[in-house]
Design an enzyme around this catalytic site. Structure first.
Site, PDB file in Angstrom:
ATOM      1  N   ASN A 294       0.812  -1.222   0.000  1.00 17.79           N
ATOM      2  CA  ASN A 294       0.000   0.000   0.000  1.00 17.79           C
ATOM      3  C   ASN A 294       0.848   1.276   0.000  1.00 17.79           C
ATOM      4  O   ASN A 294       0.354   2.351   0.320  1.00 17.79           O
ATOM      5  CB  ASN A 294      -0.986  -0.010   1.181  1.00 17.79           C
ATOM      6  CG  ASN A 294      -0.294  -0.222   2.528  1.00 17.79           C
ATOM      7  OD1 ASN A 294       0.921  -0.075   2.621  1.00 17.79           O
ATOM      8  ND2 ASN A 294      -1.064  -0.548   3.540  1.00 17.79           N
TER       9      ASN A 294
ATOM     10  N   ARG B 273       3.152   7.577  11.308  1.00 19.39           N
ATOM     11  CA  ARG B 273       2.713   7.077  12.607  1.00 19.39           C
ATOM     12  C   ARG B 273       2.432   8.276  13.516  1.00 19.39           C
ATOM     13  O   ARG B 273       3.201   9.247  13.530  1.00 19.39           O
ATOM     14  CB  ARG B 273       3.771   6.175  13.262  1.00 19.39           C
ATOM     15  CG  ARG B 273       3.815   4.748  12.695  1.00 19.39           C
ATOM     16  CD  ARG B 273       2.527   3.960  12.950  1.00 19.39           C
ATOM     17  NE  ARG B 273       2.517   2.633  12.358  1.00 19.39           N
ATOM     18  CZ  ARG B 273       1.969   2.315  11.178  1.00 19.39           C
ATOM     19  NH1 ARG B 273       1.391   3.243  10.433  1.00 19.39           N
ATOM     20  NH2 ARG B 273       1.974   1.071  10.741  1.00 19.39           N
TER      21      ARG B 273
ATOM     22  N   GLN C 246      -4.836   3.648  18.489  1.00 11.71           N
ATOM     23  CA  GLN C 246      -5.873   3.456  17.478  1.00 11.71           C
ATOM     24  C   GLN C 246      -6.800   2.313  17.890  1.00 11.71           C
ATOM     25  O   GLN C 246      -6.287   1.253  18.241  1.00 11.71           O
ATOM     26  CB  GLN C 246      -5.235   3.171  16.118  1.00 11.71           C
ATOM     27  CG  GLN C 246      -4.536   4.374  15.553  1.00 11.71           C
ATOM     28  CD  GLN C 246      -4.039   4.184  14.134  1.00 11.71           C
ATOM     29  OE1 GLN C 246      -3.494   5.097  13.564  1.00 11.71           O
ATOM     30  NE2 GLN C 246      -4.215   3.036  13.554  1.00 11.71           N
TER      31      GLN C 246
ATOM     32  N   HIS D   1      -7.306   6.020  10.261  1.00 11.78           N
ATOM     33  CA  HIS D   1      -6.204   5.367   9.542  1.00 11.78           C
ATOM     34  C   HIS D   1      -6.742   4.593   8.321  1.00 11.78           C
ATOM     35  O   HIS D   1      -7.120   3.434   8.433  1.00 11.78           O
ATOM     36  CB  HIS D   1      -5.481   4.429  10.510  1.00 11.78           C
ATOM     37  CG  HIS D   1      -4.154   3.954  10.033  1.00 11.78           C
ATOM     38  ND1 HIS D   1      -3.231   3.394  10.866  1.00 11.78           N
ATOM     39  CD2 HIS D   1      -3.591   3.935   8.810  1.00 11.78           C
ATOM     40  CE1 HIS D   1      -2.156   3.054  10.171  1.00 11.78           C
ATOM     41  NE2 HIS D   1      -2.357   3.360   8.907  1.00 11.78           N
TER      42      HIS D   1
HETATM   43  P1  NDP Z   1      10.432   2.382   4.062  1.00 10.78           P
HETATM   44  O1  NDP Z   1      11.200   1.548   5.012  1.00 10.78           O
HETATM   45  O2  NDP Z   1      10.436   2.033   2.608  1.00 10.78           O
HETATM   46  O3  NDP Z   1      10.893   3.910   4.164  1.00 10.78           O
HETATM   47  C1  NDP Z   1      11.110   4.579   5.378  1.00 10.78           C
HETATM   48  C2  NDP Z   1      12.253   5.549   5.171  1.00 10.78           C
HETATM   49  O4  NDP Z   1      12.401   6.337   6.359  1.00 10.78           O
HETATM   50  C3  NDP Z   1      13.583   4.837   4.904  1.00 10.78           C
HETATM   51  O5  NDP Z   1      14.188   5.415   3.763  1.00 10.78           O
HETATM   52  C4  NDP Z   1      14.349   5.111   6.190  1.00 10.78           C
HETATM   53  O6  NDP Z   1      15.738   5.234   5.992  1.00 10.78           O
HETATM   54  C5  NDP Z   1      13.798   6.455   6.590  1.00 10.78           C
HETATM   55  N1  NDP Z   1      14.106   6.808   7.975  1.00 10.78           N
HETATM   56  C6  NDP Z   1      14.156   5.996   9.050  1.00 10.78           C
HETATM   57  N2  NDP Z   1      14.501   6.710  10.134  1.00 10.78           N
HETATM   58  C7  NDP Z   1      14.696   7.981   9.731  1.00 10.78           C
HETATM   59  C8  NDP Z   1      15.068   9.173  10.389  1.00 10.78           C
HETATM   60  N3  NDP Z   1      15.345   9.188  11.695  1.00 10.78           N
HETATM   61  N4  NDP Z   1      15.153  10.322   9.673  1.00 10.78           N
HETATM   62  C9  NDP Z   1      14.893  10.295   8.338  1.00 10.78           C
HETATM   63  N5  NDP Z   1      14.533   9.194   7.660  1.00 10.78           N
HETATM   64  C10 NDP Z   1      14.434   8.043   8.349  1.00 10.78           C
HETATM   65  O7  NDP Z   1       8.945   2.431   4.639  1.00 10.78           O
HETATM   66  P2  NDP Z   1       7.615   2.823   3.874  1.00 10.78           P
HETATM   67  O8  NDP Z   1       7.886   3.987   2.996  1.00 10.78           O
HETATM   68  O9  NDP Z   1       7.009   1.598   3.304  1.00 10.78           O
HETATM   69  O10 NDP Z   1       6.713   3.240   5.108  1.00 10.78           O
HETATM   70  C11 NDP Z   1       7.009   4.397   5.898  1.00 10.78           C
HETATM   71  C12 NDP Z   1       6.028   4.526   7.058  1.00 10.78           C
HETATM   72  O11 NDP Z   1       4.699   4.623   6.612  1.00 10.78           O
HETATM   73  C13 NDP Z   1       6.058   3.332   8.027  1.00 10.78           C
HETATM   74  O12 NDP Z   1       6.226   3.821   9.334  1.00 10.78           O
HETATM   75  C14 NDP Z   1       4.708   2.721   7.942  1.00 10.78           C
HETATM   76  O13 NDP Z   1       4.348   2.261   9.208  1.00 10.78           O
HETATM   77  C15 NDP Z   1       3.828   3.890   7.488  1.00 10.78           C
HETATM   78  N6  NDP Z   1       2.683   3.414   6.713  1.00 10.78           N
HETATM   79  C16 NDP Z   1       1.455   4.030   6.852  1.00 10.78           C
HETATM   80  C17 NDP Z   1       0.347   3.557   6.155  1.00 10.78           C
HETATM   81  C18 NDP Z   1      -0.997   4.219   6.243  1.00 10.78           C
HETATM   82  O14 NDP Z   1      -2.007   3.611   5.851  1.00 10.78           O
HETATM   83  N7  NDP Z   1      -1.087   5.450   6.727  1.00 10.78           N
HETATM   84  C19 NDP Z   1       0.444   2.380   5.282  1.00 10.78           C
HETATM   85  C20 NDP Z   1       1.797   1.884   5.121  1.00 10.78           C
HETATM   86  C21 NDP Z   1       2.857   2.364   5.852  1.00 10.78           C
HETATM   87  P3  NDP Z   1      16.726   4.021   5.706  1.00 10.78           P
HETATM   88  O15 NDP Z   1      15.890   2.839   5.349  1.00 10.78           O
HETATM   89  O16 NDP Z   1      17.542   4.549   4.576  1.00 10.78           O
HETATM   90  O17 NDP Z   1      17.493   3.797   6.938  1.00 10.78           O
END
Ligand code: NDP
Length: 394
Positions: A147, A285, A314, A333
């Site tokens: 998603n 989140r 939630q 959500h």
């Molecule tokens: P990914 O793991 O693909 O991307 C998350 C990114 O955030 C990575 O590039 C990671 O860096 C980066 N990151 C982690 N910590 C930090 C920080 N301290 N500062 C800056 N960047 C940081 O995850 P997704 O994109 O798939 O999902 C992201 C979030 O969205 C998740 O928390 C998920 O729970 C939420 N989500 C919400 C949904 C909704 O329905 N609202 C549905 C799906 C997801 P790196 O990996 O390079 O270390």
């Protein structure tokens, strides 16, 4: 023969199934990084149907029962008398969705003596105490990428809704008004604005790509920098820290996971570094933001608007201040549970179960915890926190 306990959100108030607005959903071939969509051997549901609620059962019943297992589906997940709590002690597998999370606390995991597999029907397994899962040898898996684009679209929608003052304008229509000045007194184009993304992963990068045609200036911060080629293609400006980036931005969107580094990242201090009148969008989140600091920033005008899709806990209590704060564009959500997304994550859950029953390996990209350690995507994305415990305690 095993017991599968599946916690899903309630059916629609008007009953199940709903009248569907469309007959079909598009068929996607693969994700942008080449990862294939879920590949179960078979599905017993119609893509585009409502699968994420109790009667939808993620389309699993026939398959699970043909395998000789029991499927319990419930939305009743809170408190000691809930169906979830009562069925948990002899459940072999728990399936839950982040939208309606069955918080698998260490305490609950201790009671779940037979639990071997926890599946997240979606992305984000922070509702599971991962440390406890590691200690008890429970495998945790989620449907990575299912998603991500749904959420990226939600980000773009929320950015436009805030800047263009869409929701108050809609309300004037509903009140039979034609109050153009009232509608536009807070309405702006985003063209020329600077947008900053915190976390350019699957959702963040997809959001950047979708925003490019709006002729905005795109900035981002992440723990790892994107390739020079991607930065060039999208015209991105990288910032090593979020504190470095936010003073430059008119709009900030949060796309990073919740872990100790990011919890309450957007507090009074960081919000005060933003431009006065900036917009903040959070589909990642709820606990990335200090709840009351957001309310204060909206009241003072430091933020012109806050739109989010995620809360803590939630479902959010009725008196949660984000329901009533000024200039907000909150949704419950829902970003990642469109009918389109449901078809993908229901198929992904089916794929994981097929692998599990046939003792075939689950794809690396779906694994969060396996063999008593963070594994696959989990090893890259997750750290262990106490959030689950706190959520359960309310
Ligand atoms: P990914 O793991 O693909 O991307 C998350 C990114 O955030 C990575 O590039 C990671 O860096 C980066 N990151 C982690 N910590 C930090 C920080 N301290 N500062 C800056 N960047 C940081 O995850 P997704 O994109 O798939 O999902 C992201 C979030 O969205 C998740 O928390 C998920 O729970 C939420 N989500 C919400 C949904 C909704 O329905 N609202 C549905 C799906 C997801 P790196 O990996 O390079 O270390």
């Amino acid at each position: 023969m095993g017991k599968i306990l599946c916690v899903l959100y309630d059916d629609p108030m008007d009953g199940y199934p709903p009248a569907y607005a469309r007959d079909t959903i598009p068929t996607l071939e693969h994700y942008p990084d080449g990862q294939s969509l879920p590949t179960p051997q078979h599905i017993d549901f119609t893509p585009g149907h409502l699968l994420g609620c109790v009667s939808g059962e993620l389309g699993l019943r026939q398959f699970v029962e043909e395998q000789g297992h029991t499927l319990i589906v419930t939305a009743d997940k809170e408190g000691p008398d809930s169906v979830f709590e009562k069925e948990l002690p002899d459940a072999d597998i728990v399936i839950s969705q982040p939208f309606w999370p069955a918080y698998l606390t260490a305490e609950r995991i201790a009671k779940a003596k037979k639990l071997k597999l926890a599946i997240t029907a979606g992305i984000g397994s922070d509702h599971v105490d991962l440390q406890a899962a590691i200690e008890k040898g429970i495998t945790v898996a989620e449907v990575t990428y299912c998603n991500s684009h749904s959420v990226a679209e939600h980000n773009v929608m929320m950015i436009l809704a805030l800047a263009r003052n869409y929701l108050p304008s809609y309300q004037w229509v509903m009140q039979k008004g034609w109050n153009i000045a009232d509608c536009v007194a807070r309405a702006y184009d985003i063209e020329g604005m600077t947008v900053g993304i915190v976390g350019a992963g699957r959702i963040g990068l997809a959001t950047l790509k979708r925003l490019k045609p709006f002729d905005v200036k795109l900035h981002y911060t992440d723990r790892h920098r994107l390739s020079a080629q991607v930065e060039k293609e999208l015209g991105l400006t990288f910032h090593p820290t979020v504190a470095d980036m936010v003073p430059r931005c008119d709009i900030v969107a949060l796309c990073c996971p919740l872990h100790p580094e990011t919890e309450h990242l957007f507090n009074d201090k960081l919000l005060s570094k933003m431009k006065r009148g900036a917009y903040l969008v959070n589909t990642a989140r709820g606990k990335l933001c200090d709840r009351d600091a957001v309310v204060r920033a909206l009241e003072s005008g430091q933020l012109a608007g806050y739109a989010g899709d995620v809360w803590f806990p939630q479902p959010a209590p009725q008196d949660h201040p984000w329901r009533t704060m000024s200039h907000h564009g909150m949704t419950p959500h829902v970003a990642g549970t469109t009918l389109s997304a449901q078809a993908r994550y229901a198929a992904g859950v089916r794929e994981i179960l097929e692998c599990w029953f046939e003792e075939r390996p689950i794809r690396e990209e779906y694994l969060i915890v396996d063999k008593s350690k963070l594994a696959g995507v989990g090893a890259h994305s997750y750290t262990v926190t106490k959030d689950v415990e706190e959520a359960y305690q309310g």
